[in-house]
Design a protein around this motif. Structure first.
Motif, PDB file in Angstrom:
ATOM      1  N   GLN A   1       0.842  -1.170   0.000  1.00  0.00           N
ATOM      2  CA  GLN A   1       0.000   0.000   0.000  1.00  0.00           C
ATOM      3  C   GLN A   1       0.892   1.239   0.000  1.00  0.00           C
ATOM      4  O   GLN A   1       1.502   1.569   1.016  1.00  0.00           O
ATOM      5  N   PRO A   2       0.963   1.954  -1.134  1.00  0.00           N
ATOM      6  CA  PRO A   2       1.842   3.119  -1.240  1.00  0.00           C
ATOM      7  C   PRO A   2       1.512   4.226  -0.232  1.00  0.00           C
ATOM      8  O   PRO A   2       2.385   4.987   0.147  1.00  0.00           O
ATOM      9  N   LEU A   3       0.274   4.310   0.203  1.00  0.00           N
ATOM     10  CA  LEU A   3      -0.107   5.338   1.167  1.00  0.00           C
ATOM     11  C   LEU A   3       0.699   5.215   2.451  1.00  0.00           C
ATOM     12  O   LEU A   3       1.003   6.207   3.109  1.00  0.00           O
ATOM     13  N   PHE A   4       1.073   3.995   2.829  1.00  0.00           N
ATOM     14  CA  PHE A   4       1.852   3.792   4.049  1.00  0.00           C
ATOM     15  C   PHE A   4       3.306   4.222   3.866  1.00  0.00           C
ATOM     16  O   PHE A   4       3.935   4.708   4.789  1.00  0.00           O
ATOM     17  N   THR A   5       3.843   4.025   2.665  1.00  0.00           N
ATOM     18  CA  THR A   5       5.252   4.328   2.448  1.00  0.00           C
ATOM     19  C   THR A   5       5.492   5.766   1.995  1.00  0.00           C
ATOM     20  O   THR A   5       6.580   6.289   2.196  1.00  0.00           O
ATOM     21  N   GLN A   6       4.498   6.384   1.372  1.00  0.00           N
ATOM     22  CA  GLN A   6       4.623   7.758   0.881  1.00  0.00           C
ATOM     23  C   GLN A   6       3.379   8.575   1.260  1.00  0.00           C
ATOM     24  O   GLN A   6       2.653   9.063   0.395  1.00  0.00           O
ATOM     25  N   PRO A   7       3.095   8.738   2.559  1.00  0.00           N
ATOM     26  CA  PRO A   7       1.837   9.383   2.949  1.00  0.00           C
ATOM     27  C   PRO A   7       1.694  10.821   2.454  1.00  0.00           C
ATOM     28  O   PRO A   7       0.605  11.212   2.010  1.00  0.00           O
ATOM     29  N   TYR A  10       0.845  10.831  -1.357  1.00  0.00           N
ATOM     30  CA  TYR A  10      -0.491  10.354  -1.694  1.00  0.00           C
ATOM     31  C   TYR A  10      -1.595  11.255  -1.139  1.00  0.00           C
ATOM     32  O   TYR A  10      -2.682  11.311  -1.697  1.00  0.00           O
ATOM     33  N   LYS A  11      -1.320  12.009  -0.083  1.00  0.00           N
ATOM     34  CA  LYS A  11      -2.280  13.014   0.386  1.00  0.00           C
ATOM     35  C   LYS A  11      -2.361  14.163  -0.615  1.00  0.00           C
ATOM     36  O   LYS A  11      -3.444  14.683  -0.899  1.00  0.00           O
ATOM     37  N   ALA A  12      -1.207  14.538  -1.176  1.00  0.00           N
ATOM     38  CA  ALA A  12      -1.190  15.587  -2.199  1.00  0.00           C
ATOM     39  C   ALA A  12      -1.919  15.117  -3.458  1.00  0.00           C
ATOM     40  O   ALA A  12      -2.682  15.879  -4.067  1.00  0.00           O
ATOM     41  N   ILE A  13      -1.708  13.871  -3.832  1.00  0.00           N
ATOM     42  CA  ILE A  13      -2.386  13.309  -5.008  1.00  0.00           C
ATOM     43  C   ILE A  13      -3.897  13.291  -4.784  1.00  0.00           C
ATOM     44  O   ILE A  13      -4.678  13.618  -5.674  1.00  0.00           O
ATOM     45  N   ALA A  14      -4.325  12.927  -3.569  1.00  0.00           N
ATOM     46  CA  ALA A  14      -5.758  12.850  -3.264  1.00  0.00           C
ATOM     47  C   ALA A  14      -6.426  14.217  -3.377  1.00  0.00           C
ATOM     48  O   ALA A  14      -7.607  14.298  -3.733  1.00  0.00           O
ATOM     49  N   GLN A 112       0.563  -0.553  10.339  1.00  0.00           N
ATOM     50  CA  GLN A 112      -0.318  -1.249   9.384  1.00  0.00           C
ATOM     51  C   GLN A 112       0.459  -2.302   8.591  1.00  0.00           C
ATOM     52  O   GLN A 112      -0.060  -3.367   8.291  1.00  0.00           O
ATOM     53  N   MET A 113       1.692  -1.965   8.251  1.00  0.00           N
ATOM     54  CA  MET A 113       2.500  -2.917   7.497  1.00  0.00           C
ATOM     55  C   MET A 113       2.844  -4.131   8.353  1.00  0.00           C
ATOM     56  O   MET A 113       2.955  -5.243   7.841  1.00  0.00           O
TER      57      MET A 113
END
Length: 133
Positions: A1-7, A10-14, A112-113
């Motif tokens: 889950q990329p959200l865990f490794t690059q939060p 992925y928040k910026a992308i969202a 989570q991981m």
């Protein structure tokens, strides 16, 4: 889950508008279509998807659905092919699964991981419910 490794990424992308939103806005701004037309197209498309989903629930497969009924040279599932041994020893798979579900003891995993890795290890250990995803 990329959200865990690059939060942060992925928040910026969202927060960024989708390609559909950008294109839709551009078409409206350029006068190619109105906002009402856009909403109508979106409604039509979603209703079409919902209708297709509903009709898929009781879909019956027909022999003509298979390529082999239309083109010679293609095999249908009913036709036998040569079966070749492709198995791997269970212990080899178990070792791969355990290794994929392990991290070095000095490595700190995200909470989570840790759950994901623990589940992978247990899955490989038990040999049940294997999910390589």
């Amino acid at each position: 889950q990329p959200l865990f490794t690059q939060p942060k990424l992925y928040k910026a992308i969202a927060k960024h508008p989708s390609t559909l939103q950008i294109y839709e806005k551009r078409l409206i701004e350029e006068g190619v279509m109105t906002e009402e037309e856009s909403k109508e197209i979106r409604k039509f498309t979603l209703e079409s998807y919902e209708a297709d989903l509903a009709s898929s629930k009781d879909y019956q497969v027909k022999q003509t659905d298979w390529l082999s009924s239309k083109w010679s040279g293609f095999k249908s599932p009913r036709q036998q092919s040569r079966i070749r041994p492709t198995g791997v020893d269970t212990e080899v798979l178990r070792h791969i699964g355990r290794t994929a579900g392990s991290v070095p003891p000095t490595f700190k995993l995200h909470r989570q991981m840790q759950k994901i890795f623990k589940a992978r290890y247990a899955m490989a250990d038990s040999g049940k419910g294997i999910d390589w995803g």
